[in-house]
Scaffold this motif. Structure first.
Motif, PDB file in Angstrom:
ATOM      1  N   TYR A  64       5.744  29.391 -11.174  1.00  0.00           N
ATOM      2  CA  TYR A  64       6.270  29.020 -10.124  1.00  0.00           C
ATOM      3  C   TYR A  64       7.800  28.275  -9.577  1.00  0.00           C
ATOM      4  O   TYR A  64       8.845  29.317  -8.862  1.00  0.00           O
ATOM      5  CB  TYR A  64       5.782  28.343  -8.356  1.00  0.00           C
ATOM      6  N   GLY A  65       8.293  28.072 -11.213  1.00  0.00           N
ATOM      7  CA  GLY A  65       9.493  27.791 -11.382  1.00  0.00           C
ATOM      8  C   GLY A  65       9.820  27.034 -10.783  1.00  0.00           C
ATOM      9  O   GLY A  65      11.319  27.046  -9.756  1.00  0.00           O
ATOM     10  N   SER A  66       8.919  25.959  -9.785  1.00  0.00           N
ATOM     11  CA  SER A  66       9.391  24.452  -9.342  1.00  0.00           C
ATOM     12  C   SER A  66       8.551  23.736  -9.114  1.00  0.00           C
ATOM     13  O   SER A  66       7.782  23.637 -10.619  1.00  0.00           O
ATOM     14  CB  SER A  66       9.356  24.765  -7.508  1.00  0.00           C
ATOM     15  N   VAL A  67       9.214  22.457  -9.345  1.00  0.00           N
ATOM     16  CA  VAL A  67       8.293  21.665  -9.198  1.00  0.00           C
ATOM     17  C   VAL A  67       8.140  20.038  -8.717  1.00  0.00           C
ATOM     18  O   VAL A  67       9.603  19.966  -8.657  1.00  0.00           O
ATOM     19  CB  VAL A  67       8.220  20.319 -11.089  1.00  0.00           C
ATOM     20  N   VAL A  68       7.474  19.616  -8.183  1.00  0.00           N
ATOM     21  CA  VAL A  68       7.269  18.442  -7.552  1.00  0.00           C
ATOM     22  C   VAL A  68       7.040  17.178  -8.172  1.00  0.00           C
ATOM     23  O   VAL A  68       6.499  16.843  -9.023  1.00  0.00           O
ATOM     24  CB  VAL A  68       6.721  18.446  -6.654  1.00  0.00           C
ATOM     25  N   THR A  69       8.386  16.380  -7.783  1.00  0.00           N
ATOM     26  CA  THR A  69       7.670  14.891  -8.533  1.00  0.00           C
ATOM     27  C   THR A  69       7.399  13.851  -8.010  1.00  0.00           C
ATOM     28  O   THR A  69       8.673  13.378  -6.802  1.00  0.00           O
ATOM     29  CB  THR A  69       9.619  14.262  -9.454  1.00  0.00           C
ATOM     30  N   GLY A  70       6.919  12.881  -7.570  1.00  0.00           N
ATOM     31  CA  GLY A  70       6.254  12.296  -6.210  1.00  0.00           C
ATOM     32  C   GLY A  70       6.268  10.531  -6.573  1.00  0.00           C
ATOM     33  O   GLY A  70       6.033  10.083  -7.507  1.00  0.00           O
ATOM     34  N   ALA A  71       7.122  10.413  -5.516  1.00  0.00           N
ATOM     35  CA  ALA A  71       6.900   8.740  -5.735  1.00  0.00           C
ATOM     36  C   ALA A  71       6.278   7.892  -4.048  1.00  0.00           C
ATOM     37  O   ALA A  71       6.494   7.552  -3.255  1.00  0.00           O
ATOM     38  CB  ALA A  71       8.501   8.275  -5.311  1.00  0.00           C
ATOM     39  N   SER A 109       6.833   7.498   1.794  1.00  0.00           N
ATOM     40  CA  SER A 109       6.862   7.887   0.447  1.00  0.00           C
ATOM     41  C   SER A 109       7.734   9.096   0.428  1.00  0.00           C
ATOM     42  O   SER A 109       8.079   9.092   1.406  1.00  0.00           O
ATOM     43  CB  SER A 109       5.120   8.726  -0.486  1.00  0.00           C
ATOM     44  N   LEU A 110       7.714   9.306  -0.846  1.00  0.00           N
ATOM     45  CA  LEU A 110       8.601  10.286  -1.081  1.00  0.00           C
ATOM     46  C   LEU A 110       8.151  10.848  -2.414  1.00  0.00           C
ATOM     47  O   LEU A 110       7.529  10.799  -2.883  1.00  0.00           O
ATOM     48  CB  LEU A 110      10.814   9.938  -1.935  1.00  0.00           C
ATOM     49  N   SER A 111       8.940  11.971  -2.795  1.00  0.00           N
ATOM     50  CA  SER A 111       9.213  13.544  -3.858  1.00  0.00           C
ATOM     51  C   SER A 111      10.595  13.848  -3.927  1.00  0.00           C
ATOM     52  O   SER A 111      11.358  13.845  -2.911  1.00  0.00           O
ATOM     53  CB  SER A 111       8.217  14.666  -3.460  1.00  0.00           C
ATOM     54  N   ARG A 112      10.617  14.755  -5.437  1.00  0.00           N
ATOM     55  CA  ARG A 112      11.888  15.314  -5.916  1.00  0.00           C
ATOM     56  C   ARG A 112      11.696  16.732  -5.588  1.00  0.00           C
ATOM     57  O   ARG A 112      10.290  16.918  -6.497  1.00  0.00           O
ATOM     58  CB  ARG A 112      12.758  14.185  -6.802  1.00  0.00           C
ATOM     59  N   ILE A 113      11.968  17.631  -5.508  1.00  0.00           N
ATOM     60  CA  ILE A 113      11.441  18.782  -5.911  1.00  0.00           C
ATOM     61  C   ILE A 113      12.662  19.684  -6.548  1.00  0.00           C
ATOM     62  O   ILE A 113      13.676  19.743  -5.958  1.00  0.00           O
ATOM     63  CB  ILE A 113      10.757  19.869  -4.633  1.00  0.00           C
ATOM     64  N   ASP A 114      12.206  20.099  -6.989  1.00  0.00           N
ATOM     65  CA  ASP A 114      13.974  20.474  -8.147  1.00  0.00           C
ATOM     66  C   ASP A 114      12.633  22.561  -8.344  1.00  0.00           C
ATOM     67  O   ASP A 114      12.218  23.255  -8.061  1.00  0.00           O
ATOM     68  CB  ASP A 114      13.320  20.472 -10.033  1.00  0.00           C
ATOM     69  N   TYR A 115      14.314  22.948  -8.269  1.00  0.00           N
ATOM     70  CA  TYR A 115      13.905  24.654  -8.381  1.00  0.00           C
ATOM     71  C   TYR A 115      14.931  25.615  -9.427  1.00  0.00           C
ATOM     72  O   TYR A 115      15.515  25.114  -8.742  1.00  0.00           O
ATOM     73  CB  TYR A 115      14.452  24.837  -6.633  1.00  0.00           C
ATOM     74  N   ALA A 116      14.037  26.165  -9.772  1.00  0.00           N
ATOM     75  CA  ALA A 116      15.028  27.270 -11.145  1.00  0.00           C
ATOM     76  C   ALA A 116      15.369  28.648  -9.713  1.00  0.00           C
ATOM     77  O   ALA A 116      14.625  28.494  -8.887  1.00  0.00           O
ATOM     78  CB  ALA A 116      14.358  27.615 -11.997  1.00  0.00           C
ATOM     79  N   PRO A 117      16.540  29.166 -10.300  1.00  0.00           N
ATOM     80  CA  PRO A 117      16.759  29.893  -9.888  1.00  0.00           C
ATOM     81  C   PRO A 117      15.589  30.923  -9.540  1.00  0.00           C
ATOM     82  O   PRO A 117      14.792  31.623 -10.158  1.00  0.00           O
ATOM     83  CB  PRO A 117      18.271  30.793 -11.012  1.00  0.00           C
ATOM     84  N   GLY A 118      15.330  31.252  -8.346  1.00  0.00           N
ATOM     85  CA  GLY A 118      14.511  32.412  -7.920  1.00  0.00           C
ATOM     86  C   GLY A 118      13.060  31.655  -7.774  1.00  0.00           C
ATOM     87  O   GLY A 118      12.223  32.141  -7.295  1.00  0.00           O
TER      88      GLY A 118
END
Length: 221
Positions: free
Chosen positions: A74-81, A95-104
């Motif tokens: 999917y070109g994305s990843v969730v890092t949960g806290a 709680s928090l999460s960081r979500i990173d997305y590749a181009p597209g």
């Protein structure tokens, strides 16, 4: 048997209406200052039992500082806290999460059954949206510094349509909001959802269903 007076009946109705609705509440309210989660406990409770020995590291996590690896389907990843990473969050209802997305990259349609989500865009531009139970799409393009809210339990998504990476910080009103990805839930469940259910629901043939299942099985493994 005595019949309640109209005034008493009215008072009872008002009292019931003023009670907090369980369906609207978040995680349970605190009964003590802290209850650091004993993640290793085999005890089954609604949450985690409290452990006896507590340190400052139970309230600390540095895992959101750097981008996650988006080299996937999917070109994305969730890092949960969440409470599983920060045991001190147990019973605190956040709680928090960081979500990173590749181009597209895409964070595919999913729900959080136990929390409302609010995202703050760290970088990049995203097309985001959620679908109401009346089947209405609420969507917007958001960029660095913007905030967007996804109501509890509603299907939502985020898509990076730019040619540069994007990232958001997500906040939840639950220590463990839970995530149900619609593609994985429907096509990669264990045991499998029967093909006759999926072919009827999506109005496609069994070959199409098997093709989707095989691709998601590879992702799952």
């Amino acid at each position: 048997m005595a019949i309640p007076s109209p005034l008493l009946s009215f008072a009872i109705v008002v009292a019931v209406l003023l009670l907090p609705s369980p369906s609207l509440a978040g995680d349970p309210e605190l009964l003590q200052d802290i209850c650091v989660a004993d993640i290793t406990s085999t005890m089954k409770v609604n949450g985690f039992p409290c452990k006896a020995t507590v340190t400052e590291d139970d309230f600390y996590f540095k895992g959101l500082a750097n981008p996650g690896n988006t080299n996937n389907t999917y070109g994305s990843v969730v890092t949960g806290a969440n409470v599983e990473k920060v045991p001190g969050l147990n019973t605190l209802g956040v709680s928090l999460s960081r979500i990173d997305y590749a181009p597209g990259g895409l964070n595919p349609p999913h729900t959080h059954p136990r929390a409302t989500e609010i995202v703050f865009v760290l970088q990049g531009t995203l097309d985001v949206g959620f679908i109401t139970t009346g089947n209405k799409l609420i969507a917007k393009t958001i960029t660095a510094g913007d905030v967007f809210v996804f109501p509890r339990g509603l299907v939502h998504f985020q898509k990076n349509n730019e040619d540069v990476p994007a990232a958001v910080i997500s906040a939840f009103n639950s220590q463990l909001p839970g995530t149900q990805s619609l593609p994985m839930t429907l096509f990669a469940a264990t045991p499998e959802v029967p093909n006759y259910v999926l072919t009827k629901a999506f109005q496609v043939g069994s070959k199409e269903v098997e093709k989707i299942k095989s691709r998601l099985a590879q992702k799952k493994s």
